[in-house]
Motif scaffolding. Structure first.
Motif, PDB file in Angstrom:
ATOM      1  N   LEU A  29       0.852  -1.185   0.000  1.00 52.84           N
ATOM      2  CA  LEU A  29       0.000   0.000   0.000  1.00 52.84           C
ATOM      3  C   LEU A  29       0.891   1.239   0.000  1.00 52.84           C
ATOM      4  CD1 LEU A  29      -2.562  -1.375   2.610  1.00 52.84           C
ATOM      5  CD2 LEU A  29      -2.891  -1.185   0.134  1.00 52.84           C
ATOM      6  N   GLN A  30       0.820   2.033   1.071  1.00 59.75           N
ATOM      7  CA  GLN A  30       1.725   3.167   1.240  1.00 59.75           C
ATOM      8  C   GLN A  30       2.515   2.979   2.530  1.00 59.75           C
ATOM      9  OE1 GLN A  30      -0.747   6.770   1.043  1.00 59.75           O
ATOM     10  NE2 GLN A  30       0.247   7.272  -0.878  1.00 59.75           N
ATOM     11  N   ASP A  31       3.804   3.271   2.488  1.00 60.62           N
ATOM     12  CA  ASP A  31       4.656   3.180   3.665  1.00 60.62           C
ATOM     13  C   ASP A  31       5.250   4.537   3.992  1.00 60.62           C
ATOM     14  OD1 ASP A  31       4.093   0.510   3.740  1.00 60.62           O
ATOM     15  OD2 ASP A  31       6.146  -0.184   3.497  1.00 60.62           O
ATOM     16  N   GLY A  32       5.745   4.660   5.225  1.00 65.17           N
ATOM     17  CA  GLY A  32       6.364   5.903   5.657  1.00 65.17           C
ATOM     18  C   GLY A  32       7.783   5.675   6.151  1.00 65.17           C
ATOM     19  N   ILE A  33       8.646   6.650   5.919  1.00 69.71           N
ATOM     20  CA  ILE A  33      10.036   6.592   6.371  1.00 69.71           C
ATOM     21  C   ILE A  33      10.384   7.955   6.951  1.00 69.71           C
ATOM     22  CG2 ILE A  33      10.870   7.197   4.056  1.00 69.71           C
ATOM     23  CD1 ILE A  33      13.395   5.598   4.628  1.00 69.71           C
ATOM     24  N   ALA A  34      11.211   7.959   8.001  1.00 65.23           N
ATOM     25  CA  ALA A  34      11.529   9.229   8.653  1.00 65.23           C
ATOM     26  C   ALA A  34      12.872   9.154   9.359  1.00 65.23           C
ATOM     27  CB  ALA A  34      10.437   9.612   9.658  1.00 65.23           C
ATOM     28  N   ILE A  35      13.443  10.317   9.602  1.00 68.59           N
ATOM     29  CA  ILE A  35      14.596  10.482  10.474  1.00 68.59           C
ATOM     30  C   ILE A  35      14.237  11.568  11.474  1.00 68.59           C
ATOM     31  CG2 ILE A  35      17.022  11.158  10.660  1.00 68.59           C
ATOM     32  CD1 ILE A  35      17.389  10.276   7.757  1.00 68.59           C
ATOM     33  N   SER A  36      14.443  11.280  12.752  1.00 66.12           N
ATOM     34  CA  SER A  36      14.196  12.288  13.780  1.00 66.12           C
ATOM     35  C   SER A  36      15.494  12.629  14.498  1.00 66.12           C
ATOM     36  CB  SER A  36      13.134  11.812  14.775  1.00 66.12           C
ATOM     37  OG  SER A  36      13.599  10.714  15.541  1.00 66.12           O
ATOM     38  N   HIS A  37      15.511  13.802  15.112  1.00 59.87           N
ATOM     39  CA  HIS A  37      16.708  14.293  15.786  1.00 59.87           C
ATOM     40  C   HIS A  37      16.298  15.334  16.830  1.00 59.87           C
ATOM     41  CE1 HIS A  37      16.247  18.026  13.512  1.00 59.87           C
ATOM     42  NE2 HIS A  37      16.088  17.281  12.419  1.00 59.87           N
ATOM     43  N   PRO A  38      17.187  15.677  17.755  1.00 59.31           N
ATOM     44  CA  PRO A  38      16.867  16.701  18.763  1.00 59.31           C
ATOM     45  C   PRO A  38      16.676  18.077  18.126  1.00 59.31           C
ATOM     46  CG  PRO A  38      18.760  15.376  19.446  1.00 59.31           C
ATOM     47  CD  PRO A  38      18.497  15.050  18.002  1.00 59.31           C
ATOM     48  N   GLU A  39      16.003  18.958  18.861  1.00 58.17           N
ATOM     49  CA  GLU A  39      15.711  20.296  18.347  1.00 58.17           C
ATOM     50  C   GLU A  39      16.967  21.134  18.140  1.00 58.17           C
ATOM     51  OE1 GLU A  39      12.721  22.433  20.475  1.00 58.17           O
ATOM     52  OE2 GLU A  39      11.401  20.695  20.654  1.00 58.17           O
ATOM     53  N   TYR A  40      18.043  20.816  18.857  1.00 61.06           N
ATOM     54  CA  TYR A  40      19.250  21.624  18.713  1.00 61.06           C
ATOM     55  C   TYR A  40      20.036  21.298  17.449  1.00 61.06           C
ATOM     56  CZ  TYR A  40      21.505  17.522  20.898  1.00 61.06           C
ATOM     57  OH  TYR A  40      21.932  16.256  21.208  1.00 61.06           O
ATOM     58  N   MET A  41      19.498  20.431  16.613  1.00 63.38           N
ATOM     59  CA  MET A  41      20.057  20.180  15.283  1.00 63.38           C
ATOM     60  C   MET A  41      19.149  20.845  14.257  1.00 63.38           C
ATOM     61  SD  MET A  41      21.155  16.167  15.805  1.00 63.38           S
ATOM     62  CE  MET A  41      21.573  15.940  14.073  1.00 63.38           C
ATOM     63  N   SER A  42      19.658  21.868  13.607  1.00 63.40           N
ATOM     64  CA  SER A  42      18.867  22.630  12.638  1.00 63.40           C
ATOM     65  C   SER A  42      19.001  22.021  11.248  1.00 63.40           C
ATOM     66  CB  SER A  42      19.335  24.091  12.609  1.00 63.40           C
ATOM     67  OG  SER A  42      19.217  24.696  13.876  1.00 63.40           O
ATOM     68  N   GLN A  43      17.891  21.892  10.547  1.00 60.52           N
ATOM     69  CA  GLN A  43      17.900  21.315   9.207  1.00 60.52           C
ATOM     70  C   GLN A  43      18.356  22.343   8.170  1.00 60.52           C
ATOM     71  OE1 GLN A  43      13.804  20.276   9.039  1.00 60.52           O
ATOM     72  NE2 GLN A  43      13.970  18.835  10.737  1.00 60.52           N
ATOM     73  N   ILE A  44      19.138  21.878   7.207  1.00 55.70           N
ATOM     74  CA  ILE A  44      19.565  22.726   6.100  1.00 55.70           C
ATOM     75  C   ILE A  44      18.431  22.794   5.081  1.00 55.70           C
ATOM     76  CG2 ILE A  44      21.230  23.003   4.224  1.00 55.70           C
ATOM     77  CD1 ILE A  44      23.253  21.509   5.948  1.00 55.70           C
ATOM     78  N   GLN A  45      18.023  23.977   4.760  1.00 54.45           N
ATOM     79  CA  GLN A  45      16.865  24.174   3.888  1.00 54.45           C
ATOM     80  C   GLN A  45      17.084  23.542   2.522  1.00 54.45           C
ATOM     81  OE1 GLN A  45      15.741  28.259   3.453  1.00 54.45           O
ATOM     82  NE2 GLN A  45      13.783  27.799   2.475  1.00 54.45           N
ATOM     83  N   ASN A  46      16.053  22.838   2.044  1.00 53.14           N
ATOM     84  CA  ASN A  46      16.046  22.205   0.719  1.00 53.14           C
ATOM     85  C   ASN A  46      17.156  21.164   0.536  1.00 53.14           C
ATOM     86  OD1 ASN A  46      13.875  23.906  -0.067  1.00 53.14           O
ATOM     87  ND2 ASN A  46      15.327  25.506  -0.636  1.00 53.14           N
ATOM     88  N   SER A  47      17.577  20.551   1.626  1.00 55.89           N
ATOM     89  CA  SER A  47      18.637  19.542   1.522  1.00 55.89           C
ATOM     90  C   SER A  47      18.089  18.122   1.449  1.00 55.89           C
ATOM     91  CB  SER A  47      19.589  19.643   2.728  1.00 55.89           C
ATOM     92  OG  SER A  47      18.910  19.334   3.941  1.00 55.89           O
ATOM     93  N   GLU A  48      16.770  17.964   1.587  1.00 57.35           N
ATOM     94  CA  GLU A  48      16.222  16.618   1.661  1.00 57.35           C
ATOM     95  C   GLU A  48      15.988  16.014   0.276  1.00 57.35           C
ATOM     96  OE1 GLU A  48      12.303  19.097   2.084  1.00 57.35           O
ATOM     97  OE2 GLU A  48      14.447  19.342   2.432  1.00 57.35           O
ATOM     98  N   ILE A  49      16.081  14.699   0.238  1.00 59.19           N
ATOM     99  CA  ILE A  49      15.750  13.945  -0.965  1.00 59.19           C
ATOM    100  C   ILE A  49      15.327  12.538  -0.534  1.00 59.19           C
ATOM    101  CG2 ILE A  49      18.114  13.145  -1.340  1.00 59.19           C
ATOM    102  CD1 ILE A  49      17.618  13.310  -4.348  1.00 59.19           C
ATOM    103  N   PHE A  50      14.350  11.989  -1.244  1.00 61.98           N
ATOM    104  CA  PHE A  50      13.897  10.609  -1.020  1.00 61.98           C
ATOM    105  C   PHE A  50      13.934   9.888  -2.359  1.00 61.98           C
ATOM    106  CE2 PHE A  50      10.410   7.569  -1.559  1.00 61.98           C
ATOM    107  CZ  PHE A  50      10.722   6.640  -0.586  1.00 61.98           C
ATOM    108  N   LYS A  51      14.354   8.633  -2.309  1.00 65.62           N
ATOM    109  CA  LYS A  51      14.422   7.832  -3.531  1.00 65.62           C
ATOM    110  C   LYS A  51      13.861   6.434  -3.267  1.00 65.62           C
ATOM    111  CE  LYS A  51      17.734   5.909  -6.880  1.00 65.62           C
ATOM    112  NZ  LYS A  51      19.182   5.716  -7.168  1.00 65.62           N
ATOM    113  N   TYR A  52      12.979   6.008  -4.142  1.00 65.53           N
ATOM    114  CA  TYR A  52      12.420   4.655  -4.089  1.00 65.53           C
ATOM    115  C   TYR A  52      12.816   3.946  -5.382  1.00 65.53           C
ATOM    116  CZ  TYR A  52       8.756   1.045  -4.597  1.00 65.53           C
ATOM    117  OH  TYR A  52       8.070  -0.136  -4.804  1.00 65.53           O
ATOM    118  N   THR A  53      13.409   2.767  -5.246  1.00 58.76           N
ATOM    119  CA  THR A  53      13.898   1.996  -6.384  1.00 58.76           C
ATOM    120  C   THR A  53      13.288   0.601  -6.363  1.00 58.76           C
ATOM    121  OG1 THR A  53      16.013   3.179  -6.345  1.00 58.76           O
ATOM    122  CG2 THR A  53      15.964   1.094  -7.542  1.00 58.76           C
ATOM    123  N   TYR A  54      12.935   0.093  -7.531  1.00 61.58           N
ATOM    124  CA  TYR A  54      12.437  -1.276  -7.612  1.00 61.58           C
ATOM    125  C   TYR A  54      12.815  -1.885  -8.952  1.00 61.58           C
ATOM    126  CZ  TYR A  54       8.633   0.927 -10.295  1.00 61.58           C
ATOM    127  OH  TYR A  54       7.903   1.646 -11.223  1.00 61.58           O
TER     128      TYR A  54
END
Length: 340
Positions: free
Chosen positions: A199-224
């Protein structure tokens, strides 16, 4: 003249001692990272060869679809430092290589886990040897059935899906090419056999608030991979699906959702999907100099019974929540710590 000679001798001795200490430190660092490389499937000898011959053309991808790129060992070494396995590098497209450009990668931590998922939705961590043996036994059984009957695809279905097997890996990479120093968090998944529910699955990475994310740095890839829909199940090709914006992001992490496929249609032809795999990655920096350690948690949730429509994903510290599904299997989380 004797004073000049003594001075030059002293300088040469100091230089030699500095070189020895530097080489020793380099060797110590290499040995300390050996277990990290091994978790990604690389031997220390292989890594040593990459470092010793950085400009040599890489042999890792010989015969693969990437051979024409003319990659050198330093290209492969950078991908490895970002936590990519050999299979993931074999799957690279121009998008993946472009993501790594102008970055100075240093792998700092790795955690991998193998998980067994029963047909009633129970997930349990198992050791690597158990998982790989189970997959090998399944493949032997599949080949036996293929030799015995052309109705194999139907025949083995109920037996094959009693237990699904998955591998998840979380890595952290330090990038000193940016200021302040960036830390890239990566979480990858690989279904070692075909899951019962698609069906649909979810994937995530979590971290403490004192780690700031770099804007527009994310990417997800699904391969089959997709195979012929018959008893031979012959490999036909590989498809990739990318997402450049997280479906959910907050101060404690990012999450993506995706359609986990069992079939792929190209016009009137329907194929069987195998080897579902993928990864997500994004960059972070520390928000304050008072912090000396960072943490990253990897999450994956598999839906089995979904309400009509799309699921929702929401990440919080050390947790991935799924909405829109009445039955969800949460895989065992991974967690790594590292020094800033």
């Amino acid at each position: 003249m004797k004073k000049i000679s003594l001075f030059l001798t002293t300088l040469l001795l100091l230089f030699s001692m500095t070189s020895v200490v530097s080489a020793q430190n380099s060797d110590d660092e290499f040995l300390s990272k050996g277990p990290l490389y091994e978790k990604l499937g690389y031997s220390t000898e292989f890594i040593f060869n990459l470092e010793a011959n950085p400009a040599s053309q890489s042999t890792l991808l010989d015969g693969g679809k990437q051979k024409s790129r003319g990659l050198i060992n330093s290209d492969i070494k950078k991908a490895i430092e970002f936590g990519f396995t050999e299979q993931e590098i074999m799957d690279f497209t121009e998008t993946d290589w472009n993501y790594l450009e102008e970055k100075n990668a240093d792998l700092v931590n790795v955690e991998e886990k193998y998980i067994a998922i029963t047909s009633d939705g129970q997930a349990q961590e198992v050791n690597k040897e158990v998982a790989l043996k189970a997959i090998k036994d399944l493949e032997i059984k599949r080949l036996q059935h293929a030799n015995e009957t052309s109705t194999f695809a139907v025949d083995i279905g109920s037996d094959q899906e009693q237990t699904s097997w998955m591998k998840v890996v979380t890595t952290v990479t330090k990038d000193t090419s940016q200021s302040p120093t960036a830390y890239y968090l990566k979480h990858s998944f690989e279904w070692l056999n075909e899951p019962f529910w698609n069906l649909q699955d979810g994937i995530a990475i979590s971290h403490p608030e004192y780690m700031s994310q770099i804007q527009n740095s994310e990417i997800f890839k699904y391969t089959y991979d997709y195979h012929t829909n018959d008893f031979l199940q012959t490999y036909v090709g590989t498809n990739n699906v990318y997402k450049w914006t997280a479906d959910n992001k907050g101060v404690n992490g990012m999450a993506f959702k995706y359609d986990l496929l069992s079939r792929y249609s190209n016009g009137p032809i329907e194929y069987i999907v195998k080897k579902n795999r993928g990864y997500m990655i994004f960059g972070t920096t520390k928000a304050s100099s008072q912090y000396t350690k960072g943490t990253a948690y990897g999450h994956y949730s598999h839906t089995e019974i979904a309400i009509a429509g799309s699921i929702g994903v929401k990440v919080s510290l050390n947790n991935l929540s799924i909405s829109g599904a009445t039955k969800v299997t949460k895989m065992t989380d991974t967690g790594v710590t590292f020094n800033f």
